[in-house]
Design a protein around this motif. Structure first.
Motif, PDB file in Angstrom:
ATOM      1  N   ASP A 149      78.574  37.033 154.734  1.00  0.00           N
ATOM      2  CA  ASP A 149      77.972  38.281 155.176  1.00  0.00           C
ATOM      3  C   ASP A 149      77.418  39.072 153.986  1.00  0.00           C
ATOM      4  N   THR A 151      75.489  38.114 151.612  1.00  0.00           N
ATOM      5  CA  THR A 151      75.333  37.386 150.342  1.00  0.00           C
ATOM      6  C   THR A 151      73.888  36.960 150.092  1.00  0.00           C
ATOM      7  N   ILE A 152      73.553  36.798 148.802  1.00  0.00           N
ATOM      8  CA  ILE A 152      72.301  36.190 148.370  1.00  0.00           C
ATOM      9  C   ILE A 152      72.665  34.819 147.806  1.00  0.00           C
ATOM     10  N   PHE A 176      71.175  30.293 156.238  1.00  0.00           N
ATOM     11  CA  PHE A 176      70.278  31.458 156.290  1.00  0.00           C
ATOM     12  C   PHE A 176      70.663  32.398 157.428  1.00  0.00           C
ATOM     13  N   SER A 177      71.153  31.812 158.523  1.00  0.00           N
ATOM     14  CA  SER A 177      71.540  32.650 159.663  1.00  0.00           C
ATOM     15  C   SER A 177      72.804  33.463 159.353  1.00  0.00           C
ATOM     16  N   CYS A 179      73.799  34.346 155.811  1.00  0.00           N
ATOM     17  CA  CYS A 179      73.741  35.146 154.581  1.00  0.00           C
ATOM     18  C   CYS A 179      72.654  36.206 154.707  1.00  0.00           C
ATOM     19  N   ALA A 180      72.496  37.028 153.655  1.00  0.00           N
ATOM     20  CA  ALA A 180      71.456  38.060 153.701  1.00  0.00           C
ATOM     21  C   ALA A 180      70.089  37.462 153.395  1.00  0.00           C
ATOM     22  N   ASP A 181      70.030  36.603 152.330  1.00  0.00           N
ATOM     23  CA  ASP A 181      68.740  36.035 151.939  1.00  0.00           C
ATOM     24  C   ASP A 181      68.966  34.910 150.933  1.00  0.00           C
ATOM     25  N   PHE A 182      67.882  34.168 150.649  1.00  0.00           N
ATOM     26  CA  PHE A 182      67.911  33.070 149.681  1.00  0.00           C
ATOM     27  C   PHE A 182      66.973  33.339 148.501  1.00  0.00           C
ATOM     28  N   ARG A 183      67.276  32.744 147.358  1.00  0.00           N
ATOM     29  CA  ARG A 183      66.371  32.691 146.212  1.00  0.00           C
ATOM     30  C   ARG A 183      66.191  31.233 145.819  1.00  0.00           C
ATOM     31  N   ARG A 184      64.951  30.867 145.417  1.00  0.00           N
ATOM     32  CA  ARG A 184      64.690  29.540 144.878  1.00  0.00           C
ATOM     33  C   ARG A 184      63.984  29.778 143.552  1.00  0.00           C
ATOM     34  N   VAL A 200      73.863  35.993 141.989  1.00  0.00           N
ATOM     35  CA  VAL A 200      73.793  35.384 143.318  1.00  0.00           C
ATOM     36  C   VAL A 200      75.218  35.015 143.694  1.00  0.00           C
TER      37      VAL A 200
END
Ligand code: 2AM
Ligand code: CA
Ligand code: CA
Ligand code: CA
Length: 267
Positions: A149, A151-152, A176-177, A179-184, A200
């Motif tokens: 919940d 998290t990035i 993704f459903s 966490c808050a968002d992703f970084r690549r 992160v």
């Protein structure tokens, strides 16, 4: 300071300074293709040469394993320097200022010393086993998240392993459903350093090579985090299928991945 950390830092800074200097003169960078979607430049090779020179000067008997020149066996096979002279070559070529130098020392298979250096930000992440993780000399602590919940999470796409595209996308969707968002970001070594720094909360990637994660793994562990494969075991050492984060985040990531794993991703 641990004598090998001293050498690892010197090597990483020398290579990083060379990379940063070349970043300013893109016309001097020569790019060639190693495979599909896989590029290398003269700067990768020059940085590697510098690192090897620094190590050889102090430890001529040690073994060196590096991305561009493979294994340089020394008299002493028990001590291995595992290096990625430029992690994030694609960013470097595209002039995205996010890449790093990664240097780790393994003694009888156990990582003792780790350095990841970001030359554009002058950030040096380092760890000695049992002594914690530091950023420019200050102690780091990883994320304190209790579950996914808010998290990035960071990841890398399986650009070289397109056979894993479908399970990868399914895992990504599931996480993704939650966490808050992703970084690549394009530098796995820095992704792991950022997990260690709590920038992160977690990270996963398929099929990394030892030089991508050798240093970052110790940075994460010494900051209180956990590194596993996709089933919570140590298969990542050979498969390169890696999950990292604080123990609770890793547990939550693994629980979400479980139903999406192909056989190949269970090791
Ligand atoms: P590299 O720059 O040392 O080759 C995991 O994502 C690793 O794969 C990265 O740390 C990076 O290491 C490499 N990588 C990432 N994206 C890539 C791409 N599009 N092509 C080739 N290598 C890539
Ligand atoms: Ca490469
Ligand atoms: Ca790499
Ligand atoms: Ca590299």
């Amino acid at each position: 300071m641990h004598p090998m950390l001293n050498i690892a830092v010197r090597a990483a800074r020398k290579a990083g300074n060379l990379i940063a200097k070349n970043y300013e003169t893109p016309d001097a960078v020569e790019t060639s293709q190693k495979g599909s979607n896989d590029f290398v430049t003269n700067v990768d090779r020059d940085a590697e040469r510098l690192i090897i020179e620094v190590i050889r000067k102090s430890y001529p008997q040690h073994t060196i394993i590096s991305e561009e020149c493979g294994e340089l066996a020394g008299e002493d096979k028990d001590v291995q320097w595992v290096i990625d002279p430029l992690d994030g070559t694609t960013n470097f070529i595209k002039r995205l200022p996010h890449f790093s130098v990664s240097v780790a020392v393994r003694i009888k298979g156990r990582t003792e010393v780790a350095v990841v250096y970001d030359p554009m930000r002058n950030e040096l992440f380092s760890a000695v086993r049992g002594q914690g993780t530091q950023l420019n000399g200050y102690r780091l602590r990883g994320s304190t998240a209790r579950d996914l919940d808010g998290t990035i999470l960071a990841t890398g796409f399986p650009f070289k392993h397109k056979q894993h595209a479908t399970p990868y996308i399914n895992i990504l969707g599931k996480l993704f459903s939650q966490c808050a968002d992703f970084r690549r970001t394009g530098s796995a070594a820095l992704d792991l350093a950022y997990v260690a720094a709590g920038r992160v909360d977690g990270f996963f990637e398929i099929g990394l090579k030892p030089w991508d994660f050798a240093a970052g793994e110790l940075l994460v562990r010494e900051a209180g985090g956990l590194v596993t494969d996709f089933v919570g075991a140590h298969g990542y050492l050979t498969s390169g299928n890696i999950v990292a984060g604080n123990p609770r985040v890793v547990k939550a990531m693994l629980a979400n991945m479980r139903d999406e794993l192909s056989e190949a991703l269970k090791r």
